[in-house]
Design a protein around this motif. Structure first.
Motif, PDB file in Angstrom:
ATOM      1  N   GLU A 184       0.828  -1.211   0.000  1.00 22.24           N
ATOM      2  CA  GLU A 184       0.000   0.000   0.000  1.00 22.24           C
ATOM      3  C   GLU A 184       0.855   1.252   0.000  1.00 22.24           C
ATOM      4  OE1 GLU A 184      -3.449   2.348   2.527  1.00 22.24           O
ATOM      5  OE2 GLU A 184      -2.613   0.488   3.312  1.00 22.24           O
ATOM      6  N   ASP A 185       1.867   1.283   0.869  1.00 27.91           N
ATOM      7  CA  ASP A 185       2.737   2.462   0.945  1.00 27.91           C
ATOM      8  C   ASP A 185       3.442   2.700  -0.386  1.00 27.91           C
ATOM      9  OD1 ASP A 185       2.002   2.761   3.560  1.00 27.91           O
ATOM     10  OD2 ASP A 185       3.811   1.835   4.398  1.00 27.91           O
ATOM     11  N   ALA A 186       3.890   1.629  -1.016  1.00 21.72           N
ATOM     12  CA  ALA A 186       4.570   1.761  -2.304  1.00 21.72           C
ATOM     13  C   ALA A 186       3.634   2.315  -3.366  1.00 21.72           C
ATOM     14  CB  ALA A 186       5.125   0.399  -2.746  1.00 21.72           C
ATOM     15  N   ALA A 187       2.374   1.859  -3.354  1.00 22.78           N
ATOM     16  CA  ALA A 187       1.401   2.336  -4.335  1.00 22.78           C
ATOM     17  C   ALA A 187       1.135   3.832  -4.150  1.00 22.78           C
ATOM     18  CB  ALA A 187       0.105   1.556  -4.210  1.00 22.78           C
ATOM     19  N   VAL A 188       0.977   4.273  -2.886  1.00 25.82           N
ATOM     20  CA  VAL A 188       0.720   5.688  -2.614  1.00 25.82           C
ATOM     21  C   VAL A 188       1.898   6.542  -3.085  1.00 25.82           C
ATOM     22  CG1 VAL A 188       0.366   7.414  -0.805  1.00 25.82           C
ATOM     23  CG2 VAL A 188      -0.867   5.237  -0.708  1.00 25.82           C
ATOM     24  N   ARG A 189       3.121   6.101  -2.756  1.00 22.71           N
ATOM     25  CA  ARG A 189       4.300   6.871  -3.159  1.00 22.71           C
ATOM     26  C   ARG A 189       4.410   6.949  -4.681  1.00 22.71           C
ATOM     27  NH1 ARG A 189       6.791   3.863   0.956  1.00 22.71           N
ATOM     28  NH2 ARG A 189       7.755   2.511  -0.606  1.00 22.71           N
ATOM     29  N   GLY A 220       6.517   3.665 -11.978  1.00 24.48           N
ATOM     30  CA  GLY A 220       6.338   2.993 -10.697  1.00 24.48           C
ATOM     31  C   GLY A 220       4.895   2.676 -10.361  1.00 24.48           C
ATOM     32  N   ALA A 221       3.933   3.269 -11.049  1.00 17.08           N
ATOM     33  CA  ALA A 221       2.531   2.977 -10.738  1.00 17.08           C
ATOM     34  C   ALA A 221       2.212   1.527 -11.097  1.00 17.08           C
ATOM     35  CB  ALA A 221       1.620   3.929 -11.510  1.00 17.08           C
ATOM     36  N   LEU A 222       1.434   0.874 -10.243  1.00 18.89           N
ATOM     37  CA  LEU A 222       1.103  -0.543 -10.435  1.00 18.89           C
ATOM     38  C   LEU A 222      -0.174  -0.653 -11.261  1.00 18.89           C
ATOM     39  CD1 LEU A 222       1.772  -1.665  -6.761  1.00 18.89           C
ATOM     40  CD2 LEU A 222       3.383  -1.605  -8.666  1.00 18.89           C
ATOM     41  N   GLY A 279      -3.280   9.418  -4.233  1.00 22.05           N
ATOM     42  CA  GLY A 279      -2.078   8.660  -4.575  1.00 22.05           C
ATOM     43  C   GLY A 279      -2.315   7.165  -4.599  1.00 22.05           C
ATOM     44  N   PHE A 280      -3.128   6.666  -3.663  1.00 20.23           N
ATOM     45  CA  PHE A 280      -3.428   5.228  -3.615  1.00 20.23           C
ATOM     46  C   PHE A 280      -4.037   4.763  -4.931  1.00 20.23           C
ATOM     47  CE2 PHE A 280      -6.418   1.757  -2.879  1.00 20.23           C
ATOM     48  CZ  PHE A 280      -5.630   0.836  -2.213  1.00 20.23           C
ATOM     49  N   TYR A 281      -5.064   5.470  -5.395  1.00 22.67           N
ATOM     50  CA  TYR A 281      -5.723   5.053  -6.634  1.00 22.67           C
ATOM     51  C   TYR A 281      -4.804   5.233  -7.835  1.00 22.67           C
ATOM     52  CZ  TYR A 281     -10.177   4.298  -4.326  1.00 22.67           C
ATOM     53  OH  TYR A 281     -11.175   3.797  -3.526  1.00 22.67           O
ATOM     54  N   PHE A 295      -2.501   2.447  -8.516  1.00 21.53           N
ATOM     55  CA  PHE A 295      -3.062   1.242  -9.141  1.00 21.53           C
ATOM     56  C   PHE A 295      -3.720   1.573 -10.487  1.00 21.53           C
ATOM     57  CE2 PHE A 295      -2.763  -0.064  -4.697  1.00 21.53           C
ATOM     58  CZ  PHE A 295      -2.070  -1.252  -4.863  1.00 21.53           C
ATOM     59  N   GLY A 296      -3.286   2.675 -11.089  1.00 20.66           N
ATOM     60  CA  GLY A 296      -3.704   2.991 -12.451  1.00 20.66           C
ATOM     61  C   GLY A 296      -5.049   3.653 -12.583  1.00 20.66           C
ATOM     62  N   VAL A 297      -5.616   4.176 -11.471  1.00 18.91           N
ATOM     63  CA  VAL A 297      -6.921   4.844 -11.517  1.00 18.91           C
ATOM     64  C   VAL A 297      -6.722   6.329 -11.231  1.00 18.91           C
ATOM     65  CG1 VAL A 297      -9.235   4.979 -10.533  1.00 18.91           C
ATOM     66  CG2 VAL A 297      -8.099   2.754 -10.776  1.00 18.91           C
ATOM     67  N   GLU A 298      -7.127   7.163 -12.156  1.00 10.88           N
ATOM     68  CA  GLU A 298      -6.953   8.610 -12.001  1.00 10.88           C
ATOM     69  C   GLU A 298      -8.219   9.228 -11.410  1.00 10.88           C
ATOM     70  OE1 GLU A 298      -5.423  12.482 -14.593  1.00 10.88           O
ATOM     71  OE2 GLU A 298      -5.840  10.582 -15.599  1.00 10.88           O
ATOM     72  N   LEU A 299      -8.083   9.916 -10.280  1.00 11.07           N
ATOM     73  CA  LEU A 299      -9.208  10.613  -9.672  1.00 11.07           C
ATOM     74  C   LEU A 299      -9.296  12.011 -10.264  1.00 11.07           C
ATOM     75  CD1 LEU A 299      -9.020   9.598  -5.894  1.00 11.07           C
ATOM     76  CD2 LEU A 299     -10.009   8.381  -7.839  1.00 11.07           C
TER      77      LEU A 299
END
Length: 566
Positions: A284-289, A302-304, A335-337, A340-344
């Motif tokens: 989770e931390d890696a995804a947010v960063r 780096g985005a998953l 950042g979390f979304y 994981f490839g989702v743009e808010l």
């Protein structure tokens, strides 16, 4: 008025608008003519109605309503959660030139009574008999259910319906949406056919091809945001699955596989909590960063984004964009979304602008902003106090009933939003504060604090009360006690706890509002809010920011931070 205005003509002038002789229903009829076999609205079984079928069903419902006396200008109050039947009934009422009056399912008895009385509604619709009884208890006459109207609609379409639809004009009233005012008495905001069309259509134009996809609509149709998204989906020819509420959304995503969503922060946080159970802390931390890095530095790696990751699967594997509106959103969630490839796509609006003022487009997000004006919209900042001002065809002409003498629009045609903001050189709007005292929870619920505070203060032991909840997940209150009355009370009740006594005052205040607006927790604090202490103005109004600073430790106790459940 001296203003700093973003006036790029590509946004301020080149918007889609209705011809004066057209109505909002033109979205449905145009889609039926242009793309008759394209999938449109879907019920809970997932089977879609085509654009042509939506038009046919709406006309059949309109004929059934007309046969039972519904005419242009009549107000039709509707109480129920989001569902296919609600959306079709929406279209049918508008086809006749009648006026939709949405009633929020969680509204209190007092709120429903006010809406029905103030709107002068003549026809009433509810999802179930339980909801029908709530309307009757609030003063409604005969109440029709969705199921009953559906049965009536199986007859022939009225011969004169086409002429009735053609007679509706762009500036005729389409909806009366009740929104909280600073006094706490909800005001019926006038939404015309033009208002809703401009807001919905230009949201589609602003976001490019996003609406040319699949979505799941779980926003309440009793809220203007839910209505605007519904008509944006109809205008953009989206395949739209309708669900009753946000809790229904999480288990439905893997099956329905949306490409985009429109949500409020509460829903995004709920989905994130679910996704956390699928990840380790490190993931989770890696995804947010990674997500924040990509947003701050476009092109950062780096985005998953792989559909093989568990979060992508939980979101359906195809989700790329989410319009987020209704309240502020924490950067870590953005950042979390993104990780994981989702743009808010942050957006901003209010009921008086049919909820649409600004929205971000794909690839143009700037952290901390709510995007740029949608086409056809001018946004300005008042030089005097920094208030956000709005102009455009989506701006409401005013209010109804008891609030008909009020206006949020000045002599120059600017809508005064009550929010404070800044605009950068590229037209990105940043909201920096709230001029009005309405609180907006993280779930997007508007809460008027004054009536709650007034009711709590009626208790003999209470000296003052300040309601909190702006940007929070629930509403709380700080309460001070009258020292003299407390001493007297302790003499009579030596073994009693004043907290229990005050709790009854809070419960009475909560009876005035819906659960989402109710005080969930309160804290009795030391001292009092006084003019001398600088916590009240000379006219004894709460200095909210000063009180919040002085009692920050107590507020922290009301909103404890706990480790997320895994």
């Amino acid at each position: 008025m001296n203003t700093v205005t973003f006036t790029d003509k590509s946004f301020a002038e080149n918007g889609v608008d209705l011809a004066d002789t057209a109505s909002l229903y033109s979205m449905i009829s145009a889609a039926a003519a242009e793309s008759p076999q394209r999938d449109s609205l879907c019920g809970p079984d997932g089977v879609p109605l085509t654009c042509a079928e939506v038009d046919l069903r709406a006309r059949a419902l309109a004929s059934a309503l007309a046969a039972r006396g519904v005419r242009a200008g009549d107000r039709v109050a509707i109480l129920g959660p989001t569902r296919l039947e609600w959306a079709l009934l929406d279209c049918a009422v508008l086809a006749l030139g009648a006026v939709v009056v949405p009633v929020y399912p969680t509204s209190s008895h007092a709120q429903i009574t006010h809406i029905l009385s103030d709107s002068g509604s003549a026809f009433f619709v509810a999802e179930t008999e339980v909801d029908a009884e709530r309307l009757r208890a609030a003063g409604a006459g005969e109440v029709w259910t969705f199921e009953r109207i559906e049965e009536w609609s199986r007859g022939a379409i009225a011969d004169d319906l086409a002429a009735t639809i053609a007679a509706v004009r762009a500036d005729d009233l389409a909806m009366l949406v009740y929104t909280s005012g600073t006094t706490g008495v909800s005001k019926g905001c006038l939404i015309t056919h033009r208002n809703m069309f401009v807001a919905a259509a230009n949201t589609v134009v602003r976001t490019g091809k996003m609406f040319d996809g699949t979505t799941v609509h779980a926003l309440p149709l009793s809220h203007v945001f839910g209505q605007t998204i519904l008509f944006a989906c109809l205008y953009g020819h989206s395949r739209t699955h309708l669900l009753p509420s946000i809790p229904d959304l999480v288990p439905a995503l893997p099956k329905l596989r949306p490409t985009f969503l429109a949500l409020i922060p509460y829903a995004l946080e709920k989905i994130r909590k679910h996704c956390r159970t699928l990840l380790t802390d490190e993931q989770e931390d890696a995804a947010v960063r990674a997500g924040l890095a990509a947003l701050r530095e476009p092109g950062a790696s780096g985005a998953l984004t792989s559909v093989d990751n568990p979060v992508a699967r939980a979101l359906g594997g195809q989700l790329r964009f989410v319009i987020s509106g209704g309240a502020s959103l924490d950067d870590s969630t953005v950042g979390f979304y993104a990780g994981f490839g989702v743009e808010l796509l942050n957006c901003y609006g209010l009921t008086e602008s049919a909820t649409a003022v600004t929205v971000s487009a794909a690839g143009t997000n700037r952290l901390g902003t709510v995007g740029r004006p949608i086409p056809g919209t001018a946004v300005a900042i008042a030089a005097e106090d920094g208030e956000v001002l709005v102009g455009g065809g989506h701006v409401s002409p005013g209010y109804w009933g008891g609030a008909a003498d009020q206006t949020a629009v000045d002599a120059e045609g600017w809508l005064h939003t009550g929010d404070l903001g800044t605009l950068d050189a590229d037209g990105y709007l940043r909201i920096v504060g709230r001029k009005k005292e309405i609180l907006v929870t993280s779930g997007g619920k508007n809460v008027a604090p004054t009536p709650l505070e007034d009711r709590v203060r009626l208790h003999p032991l209470v000296s003052n009360c300040m309601v909190l909840g702006d940007g929070r997940s629930y509403v709380t209150a700080l309460i001070t006690l009258d020292a003299a009355r407390l001493a007297e009370w302790r003499t009579r009740h030596p073994d009693a706890d004043p907290h229990d006594a005050v709790e009854s005052a809070v419960a009475e205040a909560n009876s005035l509002v819906s659960r989402a607006e109710s005080i969930r927790a309160f804290r009795i604090v030391e001292g009092d809010f006084t003019v001398e202490a600088g916590l009240l103005t000379s006219s004894r109004k709460l200095r909210r920011n000063v009180i919040a600073e002085a009692y920050a430790a107590d507020i922290d106790q009301l909103y404890p931070v706990s480790a997320p459940a895994r």
